[in-house]
Design an enzyme around this catalytic site. Structure first.
Site, PDB file in Angstrom:
ATOM      1  N   VAL A  74       0.832  -1.202   0.000  1.00  0.00           N
ATOM      2  CA  VAL A  74       0.000   0.000   0.000  1.00  0.00           C
ATOM      3  C   VAL A  74       0.867   1.252   0.000  1.00  0.00           C
ATOM      4  O   VAL A  74       1.909   1.300   0.659  1.00  0.00           O
ATOM      5  CB  VAL A  74      -0.908   0.029   1.252  1.00  0.00           C
ATOM      6  CG1 VAL A  74      -1.801   1.262   1.249  1.00  0.00           C
ATOM      7  CG2 VAL A  74      -1.743  -1.241   1.355  1.00  0.00           C
ATOM      8  N   CYS A  75       0.445   2.285  -0.733  1.00  0.00           N
ATOM      9  CA  CYS A  75       1.060   3.608  -0.640  1.00  0.00           C
ATOM     10  C   CYS A  75      -0.034   4.634  -0.882  1.00  0.00           C
ATOM     11  O   CYS A  75      -1.216   4.345  -0.693  1.00  0.00           O
ATOM     12  CB  CYS A  75       2.231   3.763  -1.609  1.00  0.00           C
ATOM     13  SG  CYS A  75       1.768   3.792  -3.354  1.00  0.00           S
ATOM     14  N   ALA A  76       0.319   5.831  -1.320  1.00  0.00           N
ATOM     15  CA  ALA A  76      -0.688   6.872  -1.508  1.00  0.00           C
ATOM     16  C   ALA A  76      -1.587   6.589  -2.708  1.00  0.00           C
ATOM     17  O   ALA A  76      -2.806   6.695  -2.634  1.00  0.00           O
ATOM     18  CB  ALA A  76      -0.028   8.235  -1.655  1.00  0.00           C
ATOM     19  N   GLY A  78      -0.487   3.987  -5.283  1.00  0.00           N
ATOM     20  CA  GLY A  78      -0.120   2.724  -5.899  1.00  0.00           C
ATOM     21  C   GLY A  78       1.233   2.730  -6.576  1.00  0.00           C
ATOM     22  O   GLY A  78       1.809   1.675  -6.834  1.00  0.00           O
ATOM     23  N   ILE A 103      -4.053   4.192  -0.803  1.00  0.00           N
ATOM     24  CA  ILE A 103      -4.935   4.575   0.285  1.00  0.00           C
ATOM     25  C   ILE A 103      -5.875   5.696  -0.141  1.00  0.00           C
ATOM     26  O   ILE A 103      -6.965   5.863   0.419  1.00  0.00           O
ATOM     27  CB  ILE A 103      -4.110   4.983   1.533  1.00  0.00           C
ATOM     28  CG1 ILE A 103      -5.003   5.032   2.772  1.00  0.00           C
ATOM     29  CG2 ILE A 103      -3.396   6.296   1.307  1.00  0.00           C
ATOM     30  CD1 ILE A 103      -4.243   5.231   4.074  1.00  0.00           C
TER      31      ILE A 103
END
Length: 203
Positions: A74-76, A78, A103
């Site tokens: 997961v990141c901001a 993708g 996210i």
């Protein structure tokens, strides 16, 4: 735009889930958030573990997988998670999924998010710094003409970042104290990704 700055594109991985789908349908799924500690503190999916992308780069030779639990990166948006997946695969750790849209999409689709007192997402920090430098160069050039090259330099850097899918500015910003203020125990963080018995998830 880079491995540190999410783009508007959703990485297309053949085994990725849809943003509105619960990534923890399988209770064994390990959510690995690869953003900076400051970003993680600001907002993260409950039960996820913070394993920053920079830590994965630094400890690449120690990456392994002693379990068969599903892993969701997961990141901001993708982009960084996709970079992490590529790095893990090059280190021999296969089968990791990326949460499409990160996210940001997760929250937009109604997913639960835990909030704290963290920092702005990295792409917002980059926009602020880049915009401030361009504005300074344009306005400053009215009094000192050579300053106009500052705006040109920033523009060239952003163009290169888009073409090469890298971003030096984001890498530098990630090293600032406000992005690293939360202490991440490297061994404990990596255990969430690789060990058979993961450490207790972050709240």
């Amino acid at each position: 735009m880079s491995d540190d700055v999410p783009t508007n594109e959703t990485p297309g991985t053949p085994h990725a889930t849809q943003p509105r789908e619960n990534p923890r349908t399988d209770p064994r799924t390990r959510l690995i958030d690869v953003r900076s500690p400051g970003e993680f503190d600001a907002a993260h999916i409950p039960g996820s573990h913070n394993v920053p992308l920079d830590l994965l780069r630094e400890r690449r030779d120690e990456l392994e997988r002693a379990h068969d639990d599903p892993v969701m990166l997961v990141c901001a948006s993708g982009a960084r998670a996709e970079r992490a997946r590529t790095l893990l695969e090059s280190a021999g750790v296969h089968g990791c999924d990326v949460l499409p849209g990160g996210i940001t999409a997760w929250e937009r689709e109604g997913g639960e998010v835990s909030r704290g007192r963290g920092v702005w997402p990295m792409e917002r920090q980059v926009r602020l710094v880049a915009g401030s430098l361009v504005l300074t160069g344009v306005l400053g050039s009215l009094a000192y003409r050579p300053l106009r090259w500052l705006a040109g330099f920033v523009g060239a850097g952003l163009t290169f970042a888009a073409i090469s899918d890298t971003c030096a500015m984001a890498r530098l910003l990630s090293l600032l104290p406000h992005n690293r203020r939360s202490t991440v125990d490297p061994d404990a963080a990596l255990s969430a990704l690789r060990d058979a018995e993961p450490v207790r998830p972050n709240a």
